[in-house]
Design a protein around this motif. Structure first.
Motif, short mmCIF file in Angstrom:
data_model
loop_
_atom_site.label_atom_id
_atom_site.label_comp_id
_atom_site.label_asym_id
_atom_site.label_seq_id
_atom_site.Cartn_x
_atom_site.Cartn_y
_atom_site.Cartn_z
N LEU A 67 0.01 4.81 4.60
CA LEU A 67 -0.25 6.21 4.98
C LEU A 67 0.02 6.44 6.46
O LEU A 67 0.57 7.48 6.84
N LEU A 68 -0.36 5.47 7.29
CA LEU A 68 -0.14 5.58 8.73
C LEU A 68 1.36 5.60 9.04
O LEU A 68 1.84 6.40 9.86
N VAL A 69 2.12 4.73 8.37
CA VAL A 69 3.57 4.69 8.57
C VAL A 69 4.20 6.01 8.12
O VAL A 69 5.10 6.54 8.78
N HIS A 70 3.72 6.55 7.00
CA HIS A 70 4.24 7.84 6.52
C HIS A 70 4.03 8.94 7.56
O HIS A 70 4.92 9.75 7.83
N SER A 71 2.83 8.98 8.14
CA SER A 71 2.53 10.00 9.15
C SER A 71 3.41 9.83 10.38
O SER A 71 3.88 10.82 10.97
N MET A 72 3.64 8.58 10.79
CA MET A 72 4.51 8.34 11.93
C MET A 72 5.94 8.74 11.62
O MET A 72 6.65 9.26 12.48
N PHE A 73 6.36 8.52 10.39
CA PHE A 73 7.71 8.91 9.98
C PHE A 73 7.91 10.42 10.11
O PHE A 73 8.95 10.90 10.55
N ASP A 74 6.87 11.17 9.73
CA ASP A 74 6.94 12.64 9.87
C ASP A 74 7.16 13.02 11.33
O ASP A 74 7.96 13.91 11.64
N ARG A 75 6.45 12.34 12.24
CA ARG A 75 6.59 12.63 13.67
C ARG A 75 7.98 12.23 14.18
O ARG A 75 8.55 12.91 15.04
N ILE A 76 8.50 11.13 13.66
CA ILE A 76 9.85 10.68 14.06
C ILE A 76 10.88 11.73 13.65
O ILE A 76 11.80 12.06 14.41
N LEU A 77 10.73 12.27 12.45
CA LEU A 77 11.65 13.31 11.99
C LEU A 77 11.54 14.57 12.84
O LEU A 77 12.51 15.32 12.99
N GLU A 78 10.37 14.79 13.42
CA GLU A 78 10.16 15.97 14.27
C GLU A 78 10.71 15.75 15.68
O GLU A 78 10.69 16.66 16.51
N GLY A 79 11.18 14.51 15.97
CA GLY A 79 11.81 14.27 17.26
C GLY A 79 11.13 13.23 18.13
O GLY A 79 11.59 12.95 19.24
N VAL A 126 -12.88 -0.01 5.29
CA VAL A 126 -12.33 -1.02 4.36
C VAL A 126 -12.06 -2.37 5.02
O VAL A 126 -11.58 -3.29 4.37
N THR A 127 -12.37 -2.50 6.31
CA THR A 127 -12.09 -3.76 7.00
C THR A 127 -13.37 -4.57 7.20
O THR A 127 -14.48 -4.04 7.14
N ASP A 128 -13.19 -5.85 7.44
CA ASP A 128 -14.32 -6.74 7.71
C ASP A 128 -13.99 -7.60 8.91
O ASP A 128 -13.04 -7.32 9.66
N SER A 129 -14.75 -8.67 9.11
CA SER A 129 -14.58 -9.51 10.30
C SER A 129 -13.24 -10.26 10.30
O SER A 129 -12.80 -10.74 11.34
N ASP A 130 -12.60 -10.35 9.13
CA ASP A 130 -11.32 -11.05 9.05
C ASP A 130 -10.14 -10.14 9.40
O ASP A 130 -8.99 -10.61 9.46
N PHE A 131 -10.40 -8.86 9.61
CA PHE A 131 -9.32 -7.92 9.90
C PHE A 131 -8.67 -8.24 11.24
O PHE A 131 -9.35 -8.36 12.26
N ASP A 132 -7.37 -8.39 11.23
CA ASP A 132 -6.62 -8.70 12.45
C ASP A 132 -5.97 -7.41 12.96
O ASP A 132 -4.94 -6.98 12.45
N GLU A 133 -6.59 -6.81 13.96
CA GLU A 133 -6.11 -5.52 14.48
C GLU A 133 -4.71 -5.63 15.07
O GLU A 133 -3.87 -4.74 14.87
N ASP A 134 -4.44 -6.73 15.77
CA ASP A 134 -3.12 -6.91 16.38
C ASP A 134 -2.03 -7.04 15.32
O ASP A 134 -0.93 -6.47 15.46
N GLU A 135 -2.33 -7.78 14.26
CA GLU A 135 -1.36 -7.95 13.18
C GLU A 135 -1.11 -6.62 12.47
O GLU A 135 0.04 -6.28 12.13
N PHE A 136 -2.18 -5.86 12.25
CA PHE A 136 -2.05 -4.54 11.61
C PHE A 136 -1.15 -3.63 12.44
O PHE A 136 -0.24 -2.99 11.92
N ARG A 137 -1.42 -3.60 13.75
CA ARG A 137 -0.63 -2.76 14.65
C ARG A 137 0.84 -3.21 14.66
O ARG A 137 1.76 -2.37 14.60
N ALA A 138 1.06 -4.52 14.70
CA ALA A 138 2.42 -5.05 14.74
C ALA A 138 3.19 -4.69 13.48
O ALA A 138 4.38 -4.34 13.53
N GLU A 139 2.52 -4.75 12.32
CA GLU A 139 3.17 -4.42 11.05
C GLU A 139 3.54 -2.93 11.00
O GLU A 139 4.63 -2.57 10.58
N VAL A 140 2.62 -2.09 11.44
CA VAL A 140 2.90 -0.64 11.45
C VAL A 140 4.06 -0.34 12.38
O VAL A 140 4.98 0.42 12.03
#
Length: 204
Positions: free
Chosen positions: A69-81, A103-117
């Motif tokens: 969902l986050l990637v989709h939202s960013m894609f909309d912004r990219i299309l807007e310029g 939906v996250t717990d102590s095992d959630f890797d914020e850096d990895e999530f950001r890098a993937e997005v």
């Protein structure tokens, strides 16, 4: 199913009142009862998981779906310029923080999530840069309904190049599945039906 409505497509006329099927023939049972395109695609090989989900209600939200969902939202912004991917991420993320925290717990890797997005967003920006026509009047989250086919769907984006209509469906999984191709085919059916009706009504 007594008295059910049925529509038949791509049949071959043999005589005035006789037709034969062919490899492209398909039937639509109760076309006025519209089914979501994603649901049809997911039931491509086996409808049981889809039926089970329908019984439980809406599917569970996961880190993977939120990333999509986050990637989709960013894609909309990219299309807007938007050209700065990092700035785009910072501007989009706040709208999903509560859902992510839920939906996250102590095992959630914020850096990895950001890098993937950012990896997905950078690939999308490169794709848009190679196809600049996509930024010219893009149709984002395009909803289409067809009482003829008994289908409805929400297309991520559609853009026009001359007489050609390009459909883009975003997937953030590790690989493309058979159902992903089926979903695109269903969107083509929806758009074809829409264009056919427009031409019939004298639209351009």
């Amino acid at each position: 199913w007594v008295h059910a409505s049925i529509a038949v497509y791509n049949i071959v006329p043999v005589s005035d009142r006789t037709f034969e099927d062919c490899r492209d023939t398909f039937f639509v049972l109760e076309p006025l009862r519209q089914v979501n395109a994603t649901s049809v695609a997911r039931a491509l090989n086996c409808p049981k998981p889809l039926v089970d989900q329908a019984r439980r209600g809406r599917g569970d939200v996961t880190v993977h779906t939120l990333r999509g969902l986050l990637v989709h939202s960013m894609f909309d912004r990219i299309l807007e310029g938007e050209d700065d991917i990092s700035a785009c991420f910072k501007a989009t993320l706040p709208g999903y923080l509560v859902q992510i925290a839920a939906v996250t717990d102590s095992d959630f890797d914020e850096d990895e999530f950001r890098a993937e997005v950012l990896r997905h967003a950078a690939a999308l920006k490169e794709f848009v840069d190679l196809n600049p026509h996509m930024r010219e009047d893009p149709q984002v989250e395009l909803r289409r309904y067809s009482a003829t086919l008994g289908l409805q769907g929400r297309i991520d984006t559609a853009s026009k190049t001359g007489d050609r209509l390009d459909v883009v469906e975003l997937k953030t999984g590790k690989r493309l599945r058979e159902e992903d191709h089926a979903q695109l085919f269903i969107y083509r059916l929806l758009l074809s039906d829409w264009l056919r009706r427009r031409e019939h009504m004298g639209g351009e």
